[in-house]
Design an enzyme around this catalytic site. Structure first.
Site, mmCIF file in Angstrom:
data_model
loop_
_atom_site.group_PDB
_atom_site.id
_atom_site.type_symbol
_atom_site.label_atom_id
_atom_site.label_comp_id
_atom_site.label_asym_id
_atom_site.label_seq_id
_atom_site.Cartn_x
_atom_site.Cartn_y
_atom_site.Cartn_z
ATOM 1 N N LYS A 187 11.265 -2.696 -8.792
ATOM 2 C CA LYS A 187 10.791 -1.360 -9.163
ATOM 3 C C LYS A 187 10.526 -0.560 -7.897
ATOM 4 O O LYS A 187 9.579 -0.830 -7.165
ATOM 5 C CB LYS A 187 9.500 -1.429 -9.990
ATOM 6 C CG LYS A 187 9.228 -0.079 -10.656
ATOM 7 C CD LYS A 187 7.822 0.104 -11.146
ATOM 8 C CE LYS A 187 6.866 0.535 -10.083
ATOM 9 N NZ LYS A 187 7.182 1.843 -9.436
ATOM 10 N N GLU A 262 1.951 -7.397 0.804
ATOM 11 C CA GLU A 262 1.883 -6.731 2.110
ATOM 12 C C GLU A 262 1.158 -5.428 1.864
ATOM 13 O O GLU A 262 1.685 -4.542 1.182
ATOM 14 C CB GLU A 262 3.304 -6.518 2.648
ATOM 15 C CG GLU A 262 3.318 -6.267 4.146
ATOM 16 C CD GLU A 262 3.278 -4.791 4.483
ATOM 17 O OE1 GLU A 262 2.152 -4.302 4.743
ATOM 18 O OE2 GLU A 262 4.316 -4.140 4.475
ATOM 19 N N CYS A 296 1.697 1.353 7.171
ATOM 20 C CA CYS A 296 0.561 0.449 6.971
ATOM 21 C C CYS A 296 0.030 -0.064 8.313
ATOM 22 O O CYS A 296 -1.111 -0.490 8.400
ATOM 23 C CB CYS A 296 0.945 -0.683 6.032
ATOM 24 S SG CYS A 296 2.535 -1.376 6.418
ATOM 25 N N GLU A 393 -8.377 3.416 4.893
ATOM 26 C CA GLU A 393 -7.000 3.742 5.263
ATOM 27 C C GLU A 393 -6.694 5.152 4.760
ATOM 28 O O GLU A 393 -6.714 5.410 3.561
ATOM 29 C CB GLU A 393 -6.045 2.729 4.621
ATOM 30 C CG GLU A 393 -4.627 2.922 5.101
ATOM 31 C CD GLU A 393 -3.656 1.945 4.465
ATOM 32 O OE1 GLU A 393 -3.759 1.709 3.251
ATOM 33 O OE2 GLU A 393 -2.783 1.433 5.194
HETATM 34 P P1 ADP Z 1 0.605 3.857 -2.778
HETATM 35 O O1 ADP Z 1 -0.788 4.266 -2.526
HETATM 36 O O2 ADP Z 1 1.388 3.513 -1.575
HETATM 37 O O3 ADP Z 1 1.362 4.741 -3.733
HETATM 38 P P2 ADP Z 1 0.542 1.874 -4.828
HETATM 39 O O4 ADP Z 1 -0.005 0.500 -4.688
HETATM 40 O O5 ADP Z 1 -0.084 2.782 -5.814
HETATM 41 O O6 ADP Z 1 0.478 2.444 -3.381
HETATM 42 O O7 ADP Z 1 2.109 1.847 -5.113
HETATM 43 C C1 ADP Z 1 2.985 0.908 -4.591
HETATM 44 C C2 ADP Z 1 3.900 0.431 -5.694
HETATM 45 O O8 ADP Z 1 3.116 -0.254 -6.656
HETATM 46 C C3 ADP Z 1 4.620 1.540 -6.434
HETATM 47 O O9 ADP Z 1 5.936 1.120 -6.743
HETATM 48 C C4 ADP Z 1 3.793 1.687 -7.698
HETATM 49 O O10 ADP Z 1 4.494 2.216 -8.795
HETATM 50 C C5 ADP Z 1 3.406 0.251 -7.960
HETATM 51 N N1 ADP Z 1 2.222 0.067 -8.812
HETATM 52 C C6 ADP Z 1 1.148 0.879 -8.928
HETATM 53 N N2 ADP Z 1 0.280 0.396 -9.842
HETATM 54 C C7 ADP Z 1 0.802 -0.761 -10.323
HETATM 55 C C8 ADP Z 1 0.386 -1.729 -11.293
HETATM 56 N N3 ADP Z 1 -0.767 -1.618 -11.956
HETATM 57 N N4 ADP Z 1 1.199 -2.787 -11.517
HETATM 58 C C9 ADP Z 1 2.353 -2.929 -10.853
HETATM 59 N N5 ADP Z 1 2.807 -2.046 -9.943
HETATM 60 C C10 ADP Z 1 2.048 -0.971 -9.665
#
Ligand code: ADP
Length: 490
Positions: A187, A262, A296, A393
């Site tokens: 994804k 990560e 990061c 961060e």
């Molecule tokens: P950022 O702050 O960098 O957007 P996120 O952790 O929100 O960080 O997003 C990183 C990835 O994790 C994206 O692909 C996002 O869609 C996915 N993501 C966010 N929430 C969830 C969740 N509850 N379960 C699985 N994937 C998630």
């Protein structure tokens, strides 16, 4: 040597916006789509199919079939490597187009995007070379037995990536997974799906069999969560925010999936008075402002020895004022927009908080222009360790300057964080450099350099910056299961 481009890169054509399941490009099962934006203008680039649990389920079933039957399941390891080489060649061939697509959707400067494409090619080639070198062992067990180990793929792996290095993060995850014989449901980040979809097309052209690589665009709480919960997924490899990792770890517990994370950082970048000052100023600048601070590993806590503090911050501020901010597709641009309105607002909120908590705003601190999501390079001086801008961060072009006096003091302060992704030291004193490298709690330590990351070296975090390592041989460990076979002799 090739001449650096001076003309604006042309706006790339978006070729693919669907989901990739079983080597077919399909609309979402429920027909939904979402907008993807150009962060330099705030305008919509395209509508992209929005995957949900039903699409994830189809993709996982396809990945399972590819894992257990069909050409991938019986392919010679060396041939898996050849497919990765072919994909690397295709990325190289289309590097300009892919870089422009990355800049359009993610906002990074075209020169940074071209650098990313080199990283993608290197990573795919590096892991292509591993395919027929992942070996087990023979083990001298007690008794009349022969014991050996086999290294086998973990299985169907769910890979969830962020928006800051879309294709590089994809390569870090595809490379080791594929070389070890796993199959993938990925994804991409909802903000930046376009380059991954183009790579899906190139993967089909390279010859990866149906089901080996599946791409489900969509949101974290729906498509991402469905991937994490799916009982047919054996492992989740995640790069993103620490709070998301906590949710994923809890959800993955129900099926005891393997997980690697990560995550973020608040990396200490330490400058001693005996450092080469020109190199240290340039290095500290690059450490925080590379990709607008959306790394990061960003060197966001800048510790400067008191003896040179004043001179150092003045030089840094001068440099920040001359930074060319603007159109990411113009090769003379040094800093593009932040990825989204949400990220820009978050950064500006921290700027406000820094001022409220008493830090000195030396330069920057404002939105740049009134179109797109640009933020000025920002320096806060005289920051205290307990201020929010020294602890959280920010993921933007905001550096917190923290003056210090000695080695022991700075190591203790550098380690006073929940994170531990990267750290750097600038000094000509070999003792200080090695002492710091040994005692700082971080997965990567740079001495007189910053942001040097290579496909060959392990990358990941101590503490809440992650679990497991990507790149190098370390990633091979995380994409294989070890099986012990014991045979009775005589
Ligand atoms: P950022 O702050 O960098 O957007 P996120 O952790 O929100 O960080 O997003 C990183 C990835 O994790 C994206 O692909 C996002 O869609 C996915 N993501 C966010 N929430 C969830 C969740 N509850 N379960 C699985 N994937 C998630």
């Amino acid at each position: 040597m090739a001449q650096a481009a001076t003309a604006r890169a042309s706006t790339p054509k978006v070729q693919q916006t669907k989901l990739l399941i079983d080597n077919q490009w399909v609309e979402a099962a429920d027909g939904k789509s979402f907008s993807t934006y150009n962060p330099a203008t705030g305008e919509v680039i395209a509508q992209v199919a929005e995957g949900s649990a039903a699409d994830v389920d189809k993709a996982v079933k396809s990945a399972r079939r590819a894992l257990e039957s069909g050409p991938w399941s019986t392919m010679d390891a060396a041939d898996r490597g050849r497919l990765l080489y072919k994909l690397a060649d295709l990325v190289e061939k289309h590097a300009n187009e892919l870089a422009a697509l990355e800049s359009l959707n993610c906002g990074k400067t075209i020169s940074d995007s071209k650098g990313d494409m080199e990283g993608v090619v290197n990573t795919l080639r590096y892991y292509g070379g591993w395919a027929d070198k992942v070996e087990g062992r023979t083990i001298p067990v007690r008794g009349s037995f022969l014991s050996y180990t086999l290294r086998q793929p973990v299985g169907v792996v769910g890979q969830i990536i962020p928006w800051n290095f879309p294709l590089l993060m994809l390569a870090w995850k595809w490379g080791p997974a594929l070389t070890c014989g796993n199959t993938i449901v990925m994804k991409p980040a909802e903000q930046t799906p376009l380059s991954a979809l183009r790579l899906g097309e190139l993967a089909i052209e390279a010859g990866f069999p149906a089901g080996v690589i599946n791409l489900i665009n969509g949101f974290g709480e729906t498509a991402g969560a469905a991937l994490v919960a799916h009982p047919g997924v054996d492992k989740i490899a995640f790069t993103g925010h620490v709070d998301t990792a906590k949710i994923i770890q809890k959800q993955a517990a129900d099926t005891l999936k393997r997980t690697t994370f990560e995550l973020g950082g608040k990396s200490p970048n330490v400058v001693f008075a005996d450092a080469d000052m020109d190199a240290a100023v340039a290095g500290a600048f690059h450490a925080i402002y590379f990709h607008g601070g959306q790394c990061c590993t960003a060197g966001s806590r800048l510790f400067i020895e008191k003896k040179v503090h004043q001179e150092f911050v003045e030089r840094l501020a001068e440099k920040a004022k001359t930074r060319k901010i603007g159109d990411p597709l113009d090769p003379s641009t040094q800093q593009g927009p932040q990825v989204s309105q949400e990220q820009m607002d978050k950064i500006l909120h921290y700027v406000e908080l820094g001022q409220k908590q008493g830090a000195t705003l030396l330069t920057g601190g404002e939105r740049f222009g009134d179109r797109g999501f640009f933020v000025e390079p920002t320096i806060f001086d005289n920051v205290k360790d307990d201020m929010a801008i020294a602890r959280d961060e920010i993921f933007g072009p905001v550096v917190s300057v923290l003056p210090f006096s000695g080695v022991d003091e700075v190591v203790a302060r550098a380690n006073d964080t929940t994170y531990g992704l990267a750290a750097a030291i600038w000094t000509k004193d070999i003792d200080k450099a090695h002492l710091f490298a040994k005692n700082v709690k971080a997965g990567t330590v740079w001495v007189n350099c910053y942001h040097v990351v290579d496909a060959t070296t392990p990358f990941g975090g101590f503490k809440m910056s992650g679990q497991g390592r990507e790149n190098g041989e370390a990633a091979i460990e995380h994409y294989t299961e070890t099986k012990t076979v014991t045979i009775k002799l005589g």
